[in-house]
Design a protein around this motif. Sequence first.
Motif, PDB file in Angstrom:
ATOM      1  N   ASN A 102       0.818  -1.211   0.000  1.00 50.14           N
ATOM      2  CA  ASN A 102       0.000   0.000   0.000  1.00 50.14           C
ATOM      3  C   ASN A 102       0.855   1.267   0.000  1.00 50.14           C
ATOM      4  N   LEU A 103       2.056   1.186   0.589  1.00 57.71           N
ATOM      5  CA  LEU A 103       2.955   2.343   0.571  1.00 57.71           C
ATOM      6  C   LEU A 103       3.529   2.571  -0.821  1.00 57.71           C
ATOM      7  N   LEU A 104       3.924   1.479  -1.504  1.00 60.83           N
ATOM      8  CA  LEU A 104       4.553   1.605  -2.823  1.00 60.83           C
ATOM      9  C   LEU A 104       3.530   1.851  -3.933  1.00 60.83           C
ATOM     10  N   GLU A 105       2.322   1.329  -3.759  1.00 60.45           N
ATOM     11  CA  GLU A 105       1.286   1.382  -4.805  1.00 60.45           C
ATOM     12  C   GLU A 105       1.848   0.937  -6.152  1.00 60.45           C
ATOM     13  N   PRO A 106       2.372  -0.284  -6.235  1.00 66.08           N
ATOM     14  CA  PRO A 106       2.963  -0.745  -7.497  1.00 66.08           C
ATOM     15  C   PRO A 106       1.900  -0.966  -8.564  1.00 66.08           C
TER      16      PRO A 106
END
Length: 452
Positions: A102-106
């Motif tokens: 969720n932090l990276l939103e790849p």
Amino acid sequence: MGVAAARRDRTHYLYLAVIAAVGLGILVGFVAPGVAVELKPIGTGFVNLIKMMISPIIFCTIVLGVGSVRKAAKVGAVGGLALGYFLVMSTVALAIGLLVGNLLEPGQGLHLTEAARAAGEKQAAGASESTVDFLLGIIPTTMVSAFTEGEVLQTLLIALLAGFALQAMGAAGEPVLRGIGHIQRLVFRILAMIMWAAPVGAFGAMAAVVGETGIDALKSLAIIMVGFYITCAIFVFVVLGTILRLVAGVNLLALLKYLGREFLLILSTSSSESALPRLIAKMEHLGVSRPVVGITVPTGYSFNLDGTAIYLTMSSLFIANAMGDPLSAGEQISLLLFMIVASKGAAGVTGAGLATLAGGLQSHRPGLVDGVGLIVGIDRFMSEARALTNFAGNAVATVLVGTWTKEIDKERVDRVLSGALPWDERMLNQDGEAADVPEQRAGDEELAVTKA
């Protein structure tokens, strides 16, 4: 002493050859990708040779471990502790994967092509499996089919039944146990012979994956790949390292160094199964009792797939974002818990994670299945991190379960990890020496049970 040194040097050169073969495979993959792809059967053949030995090794190890213990309750305690620990760590791995994903939103900004859509559909075909099918699949068609089909959980069931039966037979079962001990030494001798093909297998496997993938796919998917590697590293060094230090007083880096050759083997074959037989032997040498090793390691290969849990988490978020259909918090948790259940039994085989991902999406969110094709290009590289994490998790689990059940020789652990009592490759190469450490440990276990 001179002969022993020569043997150690020879196996040392074997693993140097594996490193050189991996480098050469990468070079060939970039220089001549067409030729490199044709080398894939070489790597597949080597992994199949290793997998051929998995069922007999698991059977012998578990039967000898369970059969040599006089109290069935101890076996149940080991299995219960192991399964409880596996459940907790899978949940932790799931949570970490969700957080980082969720932090990276790849996946933002990628576009699904028709080729990727077709690849996703191919992976999903026949990949899904219900919980009932999974449970019924643990029961083999016959006692022998568990070995011929190479099913880890089926072999585990037959071995436990045989071990408990021999345990109940008492003295009458001793000749059978001795016979299985001889078979185990034969199996490990065959494994040692197969290991000399490791450089050839590593060359073929690495050349093929680099030739197939190319550098363009790596660039476009670098975020998810690097993020996944970082997440696995955080889980292993922070989570597992902290637990191992607090519970067992063991330094994770020392344990990983002790298992260095096994990690190299996994890196070159992209399958943690290739190192399973050696992990069993090395954990016994480390000082963990045979029953704990025999139950924890094979069970962990089916139920303690921490790397696979992280992979399923981040890949699902990646696909949902790339498809323009992000998952809500509730959808994330329900989907990923579903796939953790579906992943049991994957046993670290190359490609099993991708099939589980496709099958889980097919059963839970069919609209996202086409997006699996986006990740096919880098799955092999993610598979390596997945297998390395699974392997590290099972090594740590074995030490922890041994500590909780007081079935570990901590003084021996310190001596082995410090280098005072190093692992000797002859334990897999020579019939007589292969039995020395395990047999002595089995005697120690019986003495401890008698005193208790």
